[in-house]
Structure formats: C-alpha cells, structure tokens
Motif scaffolding. Structure first.
Motif, PDB file in Angstrom:
ATOM      1  N   ARG A 368      -4.730  40.409  25.125  1.00 43.07           N
ATOM      2  CA  ARG A 368      -3.523  40.668  24.330  1.00 43.07           C
ATOM      3  C   ARG A 368      -3.020  39.387  23.658  1.00 43.07           C
ATOM      4  NH1 ARG A 368      -1.169  43.681  27.883  1.00 43.07           N
ATOM      5  NH2 ARG A 368       0.302  42.194  28.767  1.00 43.07           N
ATOM      6  N   ARG A 369      -2.995  38.282  24.415  1.00 41.58           N
ATOM      7  CA  ARG A 369      -2.531  37.007  23.833  1.00 41.58           C
ATOM      8  C   ARG A 369      -3.464  36.534  22.730  1.00 41.58           C
ATOM      9  NH1 ARG A 369      -1.257  35.562  29.344  1.00 41.58           N
ATOM     10  NH2 ARG A 369      -3.266  34.492  29.475  1.00 41.58           N
ATOM     11  N   THR A 370      -4.783  36.670  22.958  1.00 43.48           N
ATOM     12  CA  THR A 370      -5.754  36.220  21.970  1.00 43.48           C
ATOM     13  C   THR A 370      -5.644  37.031  20.686  1.00 43.48           C
ATOM     14  OG1 THR A 370      -7.305  35.498  23.684  1.00 43.48           O
ATOM     15  CG2 THR A 370      -8.211  35.908  21.498  1.00 43.48           C
ATOM     16  N   SER A 371      -5.561  38.344  20.818  1.00 43.36           N
ATOM     17  CA  SER A 371      -5.435  39.219  19.650  1.00 43.36           C
ATOM     18  C   SER A 371      -4.190  38.882  18.839  1.00 43.36           C
ATOM     19  CB  SER A 371      -5.400  40.680  20.100  1.00 43.36           C
ATOM     20  OG  SER A 371      -5.207  41.547  19.020  1.00 43.36           O
ATOM     21  N   GLN A 372      -3.083  38.634  19.524  1.00 40.13           N
ATOM     22  CA  GLN A 372      -1.840  38.300  18.826  1.00 40.13           C
ATOM     23  C   GLN A 372      -1.913  36.920  18.179  1.00 40.13           C
ATOM     24  OE1 GLN A 372       1.007  38.755  21.997  1.00 40.13           O
ATOM     25  NE2 GLN A 372       1.125  40.990  21.774  1.00 40.13           N
ATOM     26  N   ALA A 373      -2.507  35.959  18.879  1.00 38.58           N
ATOM     27  CA  ALA A 373      -2.592  34.592  18.344  1.00 38.58           C
ATOM     28  C   ALA A 373      -3.472  34.532  17.097  1.00 38.58           C
ATOM     29  CB  ALA A 373      -3.121  33.648  19.412  1.00 38.58           C
ATOM     30  N   LEU A 374      -4.547  35.302  17.094  1.00 41.49           N
ATOM     31  CA  LEU A 374      -5.461  35.304  15.948  1.00 41.49           C
ATOM     32  C   LEU A 374      -5.047  36.305  14.867  1.00 41.49           C
ATOM     33  CD1 LEU A 374      -8.924  35.146  17.767  1.00 41.49           C
ATOM     34  CD2 LEU A 374      -7.666  33.261  16.708  1.00 41.49           C
ATOM     35  N   LYS A 375      -3.956  37.063  15.155  1.00 41.05           N
ATOM     36  CA  LYS A 375      -3.529  38.134  14.238  1.00 41.05           C
ATOM     37  C   LYS A 375      -4.711  39.051  13.935  1.00 41.05           C
ATOM     38  CE  LYS A 375       0.268  35.586  12.081  1.00 41.05           C
ATOM     39  NZ  LYS A 375       0.233  34.462  13.053  1.00 41.05           N
ATOM     40  N   LEU A 376      -5.375  39.490  15.009  1.00 38.61           N
ATOM     41  CA  LEU A 376      -6.627  40.222  14.899  1.00 38.61           C
ATOM     42  C   LEU A 376      -6.583  41.474  15.789  1.00 38.61           C
ATOM     43  CD1 LEU A 376      -9.372  39.896  13.462  1.00 38.61           C
ATOM     44  CD2 LEU A 376     -10.212  38.736  15.501  1.00 38.61           C
ATOM     45  N   PRO A 377      -5.802  42.486  15.383  1.00 39.39           N
ATOM     46  CA  PRO A 377      -5.781  43.720  16.168  1.00 39.39           C
ATOM     47  C   PRO A 377      -7.081  44.498  15.981  1.00 39.39           C
ATOM     48  CG  PRO A 377      -4.496  43.991  14.171  1.00 39.39           C
ATOM     49  CD  PRO A 377      -4.920  42.550  14.198  1.00 39.39           C
ATOM     50  N   SER A 378      -7.482  45.218  16.997  1.00 39.97           N
ATOM     51  CA  SER A 378      -8.695  46.038  16.908  1.00 39.97           C
ATOM     52  C   SER A 378      -8.583  47.184  17.898  1.00 39.97           C
ATOM     53  CB  SER A 378      -9.940  45.196  17.224  1.00 39.97           C
ATOM     54  OG  SER A 378      -9.925  44.765  18.578  1.00 39.97           O
ATOM     55  N   GLU A 379      -9.451  48.175  17.729  1.00 41.86           N
ATOM     56  CA  GLU A 379      -9.485  49.284  18.672  1.00 41.86           C
ATOM     57  C   GLU A 379      -9.830  48.776  20.068  1.00 41.86           C
ATOM     58  OE1 GLU A 379      -8.788  52.452  18.396  1.00 41.86           O
ATOM     59  OE2 GLU A 379      -8.470  52.625  16.231  1.00 41.86           O
ATOM     60  N   ALA A 380     -10.707  47.772  20.140  1.00 39.56           N
ATOM     61  CA  ALA A 380     -11.085  47.213  21.441  1.00 39.56           C
ATOM     62  C   ALA A 380      -9.905  46.516  22.104  1.00 39.56           C
ATOM     63  CB  ALA A 380     -12.253  46.240  21.263  1.00 39.56           C
ATOM     64  N   SER A 381      -9.215  45.657  21.365  1.00 40.59           N
ATOM     65  CA  SER A 381      -8.095  44.912  21.964  1.00 40.59           C
ATOM     66  C   SER A 381      -6.950  45.841  22.345  1.00 40.59           C
ATOM     67  CB  SER A 381      -7.605  43.829  21.010  1.00 40.59           C
ATOM     68  OG  SER A 381      -7.061  44.378  19.823  1.00 40.59           O
ATOM     69  N   ALA A 382      -6.783  46.944  21.614  1.00 38.51           N
ATOM     70  CA  ALA A 382      -5.729  47.897  21.960  1.00 38.51           C
ATOM     71  C   ALA A 382      -5.979  48.500  23.332  1.00 38.51           C
ATOM     72  CB  ALA A 382      -5.658  48.999  20.912  1.00 38.51           C
ATOM     73  N   ARG A 383      -7.254  48.678  23.680  1.00 37.42           N
ATOM     74  CA  ARG A 383      -7.590  49.244  24.991  1.00 37.42           C
ATOM     75  C   ARG A 383      -7.650  48.165  26.061  1.00 37.42           C
ATOM     76  NH1 ARG A 383      -9.172  52.379  21.043  1.00 37.42           N
ATOM     77  NH2 ARG A 383      -9.249  54.644  21.357  1.00 37.42           N
ATOM     78  N   PHE A 384      -8.382  47.085  25.809  1.00 37.76           N
ATOM     79  CA  PHE A 384      -8.450  46.008  26.790  1.00 37.76           C
ATOM     80  C   PHE A 384      -7.070  45.420  27.080  1.00 37.76           C
ATOM     81  CE2 PHE A 384     -13.109  45.312  25.702  1.00 37.76           C
ATOM     82  CZ  PHE A 384     -13.553  45.682  26.962  1.00 37.76           C
ATOM     83  N   GLY A 385      -6.235  45.351  26.066  1.00 31.37           N
ATOM     84  CA  GLY A 385      -4.910  44.779  26.238  1.00 31.37           C
ATOM     85  C   GLY A 385      -4.020  45.604  27.146  1.00 31.37           C
ATOM     86  N   ARG A 386      -4.332  46.876  27.306  1.00 36.59           N
ATOM     87  CA  ARG A 386      -3.568  47.743  28.204  1.00 36.59           C
ATOM     88  C   ARG A 386      -4.192  47.823  29.595  1.00 36.59           C
ATOM     89  NH1 ARG A 386      -2.485  49.655  23.103  1.00 36.59           N
ATOM     90  NH2 ARG A 386      -0.460  50.705  22.792  1.00 36.59           N
ATOM     91  N   GLY A 387      -5.450  47.417  29.699  1.00 37.35           N
ATOM     92  CA  GLY A 387      -6.140  47.457  30.977  1.00 37.35           C
ATOM     93  C   GLY A 387      -7.185  48.548  31.022  1.00 37.35           C
ATOM     94  N   VAL A 388      -8.444  48.173  31.282  1.00 39.46           N
ATOM     95  CA  VAL A 388      -9.565  49.117  31.377  1.00 39.46           C
ATOM     96  C   VAL A 388     -10.202  48.950  32.756  1.00 39.46           C
ATOM     97  CG1 VAL A 388     -11.823  49.747  30.442  1.00 39.46           C
ATOM     98  CG2 VAL A 388      -9.991  49.026  28.890  1.00 39.46           C
TER      99      VAL A 388
END
Length: 417
Positions: A368-388
């Motif tokens: 979640r921090r990496t996706s936000q820092a890079l301004k790089l949202p993705s379908e993968a980060s949306a799921r990993f960021g919530r916990g898989v």
C-alpha cells in the motif's frame, strides 16, 4: 468490484430476485453501489447473433469489405464493414448484428453518444445493417474490431437473450479483502441465501510438486518479512493470440481490458480467486551470470530496493525507487515492483513462447505504501494492499498454469519454483 451475475452463477445458485440479493449484500456490509443491466437496451427485434456466410472485397475501397450475414429473421443481409478482424474468405464467424432502427453507441465519438442505425451507402454499396464492436454495444471501450462470439452461438437468437447480463458494482471497504474475487463474493452469497458454494473439482497438485529445487529457476527470498511466500510455474511453448470470446466478455464486464490469451489468464484467475499473478517472459530473465536461457537458469531474488535503483514499469513510466520498496529482481536488476506492477523489460509479447508465472504473497502495508508513493495504483495493489491469504498462491498458480496450457498450448514443467 464488478460482479457479472452470469460469472457468479458458476459458483453459487441465485435463488432470489437480484434486487433482494443486492439488499442482503448491502446489509451484510458488501454495499452494492449500482446494478447495471448490460444489454437491456438491445432491441430483440433489431439486434441478433449473426453468422457470417461470406466476406468479399468492396469494389470501390481497399480497406472495406462486404460481409453477408445470416441473422435468422429474414434473408441474409450484405453489409459494409471496415473491421480489421474480418477478412475476405471468412466463413462461419459468429458476430453481434444490428439491423435498421437499432440504437447503438457511436463508436467514433469520444463522448457517450447514441445513434439510431439507418440505411446508407458506403462507397456506392448499400448497407442496411452493422456488425458491432464492444464499444457500440456498450460493453467496453474496444472499437478496433468487431466482437467475435463463440462458435456455438445460435445464429438468429436475440442478442439480449444470448449475452445480456447484470453486473453488481460493489463498494468494498478495506476490511473486506475476502470479497475482492468472484469466489469470495460467491461464498458470501451462499451464506446469505443458504445455497452451496461450488468451487468444482481441483486437480491434485502432488504430481507436480518435487522433493527439491526445480532445475529451471532459482528463487531467493532475501526479505521474508515482506514476502512470506513466492511460487512460480513454467509453461513452455505457448502461442500468443486472442483469448476465447467468453473470457474476453467476462473480463470486460468485470472492468478489465482483454489483451491476449496468456495475459488474460492471469487477470481472469486474479478476478476469480483474488490472488494477483504476474507473467514474465522466461527467456528474457537473467541468471546469476547475467545471461538468459538456455545459457543460464534465471535467478529471481525478492529484495528491498538498493540506493539509487530505478526501473520502468509496464505503463512505460520510469520510477526512482526507495529502500523501503520491495522488488522482484533477476540476475541483472529489477523486473517488477512487488505486488504493484511488472517491469516493461520482461513483459509478455506476441513473440513470447515460454512463460514464468509468479504467484506470491506480499506484506499488505508495504504494498500500500509503495503504490501510494509511486502514484501507481493497480488491480494487484488493490488486493495485496488489503491483504491476501498466503494459501491462495498455490491454488492460483496451478489454476493459471493449467488454463494457460489449455488456451495457449504448450507444456507445464514439473514442479513449482
């Protein structure tokens, strides 16, 4: 999370009206933000499943063809088309077909604009119907070619009856990571309606699990606090091409753009199980000596970024990385930002024949921090960021490898990396 009802029914029987189902889901915490009726505006008397009987050259235009379409209601109709995926000599292709008076979306307008189909002459040839693209039908933004249906699509059936659907648009809160998949939503529906959740027969994986390291890849998890599990499968000898129309349609309804059979498989399994996957071009990955197969076995190292490290992601953007970001690297450097997006250098192309499938588990806070820092949202980060759940990685890698073999050919190597 967009949930096509036709896809959901693969896993659970829907026994109550959809409006009541939406209310039960919302009251259980899975807020249904919208119910979209796909195809509700398709006139049964004017839009059909058509079968192309013949494609011949246009007498006055090199880039146009004339398609003769059987749509079951009247005599076959000849229409002019510029679709690049319909060629002279094609026969038996099933397509969406609209006749005079049909209301369609203007495929050439950047804004949402409806048109009513009228008889016309195109370069001196009369045309009273249209073979339709996904954009003209309102399914997706795809307008490069017409939509191709399954071979067994019944010519003459009203299009609404054949491929009309309902999509539930769920507004999921961060604590509902378990519902970020078709299987997850099916489990909730089963619990709320007293039905059985059907996940099908899963093949035994023991026949492909070896007792030691596999000979086709080396994997090192340098930072296990950020990556508790990393699994790979190798599929050799694939042939790139379009995925089946049923898969393309499901992906489009779920909000994803179909790309190719190999890439679509990874997205399909992600939407099905909630486990993000990534596909690498195996022959581009480098080994310890910096060489690629067959001269060297690829080395995959999961580690934090080093000072000053940079990479270009699949979207073509060059990123400066910080030391708290987790990377997937090979023997030559970064090939993916873990849990966020793959690298451009190792992406799948039409020339790719050997594919390494990654199915891993990453720390949700770091993603979640990496996706936000890079301004790089993705379908993968949306799921990993919530916990898989880490357990999903083995299910997803097996499912995707078998689907890739089925839809793109090739053979699955023994074992998992």
């Amino acid at each position: 999370m967009r949930v096509p009802i036709s896809w959901l029914k693969d896993y659970v029987e829907i026994t109550i009206p959809l409006e009541e189902l939406a209310e039960r889901l919302t009251m259980a915490g899975l807020e249904v933000g919208a119910i979209e009726h796909v195809g509700a505006e398709w006139d049964r008397d004017k839009m059909f499943v058509g079968e192309i009987l013949e494609v011949r050259p246009h007498p006055n235009a090199d880039r146009l063809t004339i398609a003769v379409v059987d749509f079951g209601v009247r005599e076959p109709m000849a229409v002019v088309t510029g679709a690049p995926n319909i060629r002279v000599g094609d026969q038996g292709v099933k397509v969406p077909f609209a006749t005079t008076g049909a209301r369609l979306i203007d495929g050439y307008s950047e804004e949402l604009k409806y048109i009513t189909l009228k008889p016309t002459k195109i370069r001196g040839v009369s045309s009273e119907g249209m073979v339709c693209s996904e954009k003209e039908l309102g399914i997706s933004a795809e307008h490069e070619g017409i939509m191709i249906l399954e071979d067994d699509a019944p010519a003459g059936m009203p299009l609404r009856d054949y491929m009309g659907d309902v999509v539930l648009d769920l507004d999921l809160t961060p604590n509902l990571a378990r519902c970020f998949s078709m299987v997850g939503v099916a489990r909730e529906v089963a619990a709320l309606t007293g039905q059985e959740c059907r996940l099908g027969e899963w093949p035994e994986m023991a026949d492909r699990v070896g007792s030691g390291p596999v000979p086709w890849v080396e994997i090192e998890i340098a930072d296990p606090d950020l990556c508790p599990r990393y699994t790979t499968a190798l599929v050799r000898g694939v042939s790139s091409g379009p995925s089946p129309s049923w898969m393309q349609r499901r992906l489009a309804l779920a909000g994803m753009r179909p790309i190719s059979n190999t890439v679509d498989v990874t997205n399909y399994v992600m939407l099905e199980w909630g486990q993000p996957l990534h596909a690498f071009d195996y022959d581009i990955l480098r080994g310890r000596d910096g060489k690629t197969p067959p001269s060297s076995v690829p080395l995959i190292v999961i580690r934090r970024a080093r000072p000053g490290e940079k990479m270009t992601t699949l979207d073509g953007v060059h990123h400066a990385l910080t030391e708290d970001m987790l990377l997937i690297t090979d023997g030559g450097g970064p090939v993916a930002v873990a849990g966020v997006m793959g690298g451009l250098e190792s992406e799948i192309t039409e020339a790719t024949t050997n594919i390494l499938i990654e199915s891993a588990n990453f720390n949700n806070y770091n993603v979640r921090r990496t996706s936000q820092a890079l301004k790089l949202p993705s379908e993968a980060s949306a799921r990993f960021g919530r916990g898989v759940p880490p357990e999903l990685s083995m299910i997803a890698v097996e499912r995707s490898a078998r689907m890739m073999k089925e839809l793109a050919g090739g053979t699955m190597e023994q074992g998992y990396g």
